[in-house]
Scaffold this active site. Sequence first.
Site, PDB file in Angstrom:
ATOM      1  N   MET A 576       0.820  -1.206   0.000  1.00  0.00           N
ATOM      2  CA  MET A 576       0.000   0.000   0.000  1.00  0.00           C
ATOM      3  C   MET A 576       0.858   1.262   0.000  1.00  0.00           C
ATOM      4  O   MET A 576       0.529   2.251  -0.686  1.00  0.00           O
ATOM      5  CB  MET A 576      -0.930  -0.011   1.215  1.00  0.00           C
ATOM      6  CG  MET A 576      -1.905  -1.174   1.264  1.00  0.00           C
ATOM      7  SD  MET A 576      -3.004  -1.247  -0.166  1.00  0.00           S
ATOM      8  CE  MET A 576      -4.000   0.198   0.116  1.00  0.00           C
ATOM      9  N   HIS A 577       1.959   1.260   0.735  1.00  0.00           N
ATOM     10  CA  HIS A 577       2.852   2.423   0.738  1.00  0.00           C
ATOM     11  C   HIS A 577       3.499   2.621  -0.636  1.00  0.00           C
ATOM     12  O   HIS A 577       3.677   3.771  -1.080  1.00  0.00           O
ATOM     13  CB  HIS A 577       3.931   2.257   1.808  1.00  0.00           C
ATOM     14  CG  HIS A 577       3.494   2.665   3.175  1.00  0.00           C
ATOM     15  ND1 HIS A 577       2.713   1.867   3.970  1.00  0.00           N
ATOM     16  CD2 HIS A 577       3.721   3.796   3.895  1.00  0.00           C
ATOM     17  CE1 HIS A 577       2.484   2.469   5.122  1.00  0.00           C
ATOM     18  NE2 HIS A 577       3.075   3.646   5.107  1.00  0.00           N
ATOM     19  N   GLU A 578       3.842   1.541  -1.299  1.00  0.00           N
ATOM     20  CA  GLU A 578       4.449   1.666  -2.628  1.00  0.00           C
ATOM     21  C   GLU A 578       3.446   2.227  -3.633  1.00  0.00           C
ATOM     22  O   GLU A 578       3.801   3.063  -4.476  1.00  0.00           O
ATOM     23  CB  GLU A 578       4.952   0.298  -3.091  1.00  0.00           C
ATOM     24  CG  GLU A 578       5.728   0.340  -4.395  1.00  0.00           C
ATOM     25  CD  GLU A 578       7.012   1.140  -4.306  1.00  0.00           C
ATOM     26  OE1 GLU A 578       7.462   1.653  -5.351  1.00  0.00           O
ATOM     27  OE2 GLU A 578       7.577   1.261  -3.193  1.00  0.00           O
TER      28      GLU A 578
END
Length: 649
Positions: A576-578
């Site tokens: 999700m952060h990527e």
Amino acid sequence: MDDRNLPASSNLPVTTALRRRAPPTTHSAHTATTPARKKNQKQSMPYLQAQVVHYKPRISVLDKELTTVSYHGLVNFLLLLLSATLIRLAIENYLKYGILVSIPGASVSWPDWFATLAGLLSVVASFLAAYVIEKSAVPAARSRHAEGGAAGVTDPVLVGVPLEEQRTLLMHLANLGFVLLAPACITYFAIFQPALGTLVMSFACIMFLKLYSLAATNFDLRRAYRLNDSRLDNDPLRFSSLKRGRLVVDAVQCGRQEQHSDSDDSADADSEPAANSLALRHIPPFKTRSSFSLNARALAEALVEGDDCIDAKADALPQPQLRLRQRSVSAASETLRRIVAASERCSTMTTTATEAVGEGAHSDGEAISSHELSLPRTLQAETKAGKKEKVFRHQILYSVAYPENVTLRNFGYFWLAPTLCYQPSYPLISGPVRKSFLAKRVAELVIIGMTMYVVIQQYAVPTLVGSVQAIDKRDGFWLSERVLKLSVISAIVWFLGFYAIFHAGLNALAEVLRFADRAFYLDWWNSVDLAAYWREWNLPIHYFCKRHIMMPLISPPLSLPVNVGVIFTFLVSAIMHELLFGIPTHCLKGYSFVGMMMQIPLIQLTQWLVRWRGPESGLGNAVFWISFCIVGQPLGVVQYYYTWVKNNP
């Protein structure tokens, strides 16, 4: 009278001789001079230069054994010094670059605005699709409910995933893929500005988590509906396992659970299943302190497990309309007593935590036992007769039952609510909206947003431009200087953004929606290790990961080890952060993914430091600040900015 006329044989001072020849004074004048004489006598000490100075053993003020010293003055000085440093940097920046701030959005092209609107509309379309999918699953659930019953509790078809449920899950999976892929493609190929791309991907990621929670929660509610489990306390999946890829339900354990559900509430506690008996464990009460603080150190000796610590700290927060007016109290127990007494007046108990069964309730004037104060959930009550009521953390109570919750109004409230975990009903605050409170939060949002924009444009951008030149020249010292300079700016932006989103923004939204549970964060700045930080800084994400990722993995029928659940949770977070940072900057090189996965060894390191030196040493907290704010964040920003500049010359 002249002093020379005094007798020569007189050895008294002149003032004494004059006092003897003076007329007698009144009693009041005599008593007025007595204190001054006594004061002179006290100051008169023998052998002044031989007086004793060192007369008992003492420690230095800065010694760690002295825990009562206050550093308020030093903190004030450091704050003033930091302010002076920032003012100097502001003057230096102005002399070097001038005014760099422009009107927000002036340089954004119209195609970027249209693409942003298209990305947001795709997210809204996925929400409407989720509502249609859930609505279409209601008729099949009603027919199963009419056919099901106690005889079907051990039926793997009803307990597991029936054919119609499989179709519902496939449609939800397709919709979840759409809510991420459609905005991601629009952002990556059609949006040039990273700020607009981040807005679209943030909206998409939040909607993805909300729709997943919506689908998963209704999946469990439909299973309970098929099995006619109106109390939501007889889940046969707890006694199931996977054997050769097939779901197997333990009929014996299900029968015992069913008998227990039908028994009277006053049955012996020994008849409770192991899961219920271990749901709540005794925790020693808080020690008396001069001031109450929601600090991990105050819970270090009382709590062992991290999640219990989070639950205890979150439950110790007062209600929004019953805030503690005093900033300090005489003892932590008194503060907790008032908090628990206020919590008992809550009219709606709709969380999945626990519930006190019976009529036990506290008023402000009633005393509360130390065991009750020590519970990680503030729900153990005693009646006036002194009889303790039963409390089970797994008990689920909602004011809306399935399938009455499958309405556009219910789902729309969840879409806007400041939470990522779907519930058919939430605790709400009665009464009108506090206009002054809402106005303050909105004003904070506007002011902080403008401040962040000025700081980024005026200070962060020139520093990032210099970092690009340092990377091109392979100058390590110059790059280190750029990263350290950027760490101050990124920390300021980080704190401002955190306050704007998690305090001002979410509280304003909760006030409009009358959402009562406003524990959006805890005192993560006091985290003794990285694990505590990731649990405390973002409670909506923590509750989502625990409820929908961690617990299903380590519970039946999967029953995976806890370490596997932790790794999988960080894997999902890394992806999700990527997506959130890599796609808007057109940089899918895995910087955020690697950074998130590196948190696992850093958590082990900080926890080892805490075990080695203790939580009071501050080593774990120092590693957290260094790895996250001083090195981690600015280095990640430099990497993404460099790639974005090279990809968009």
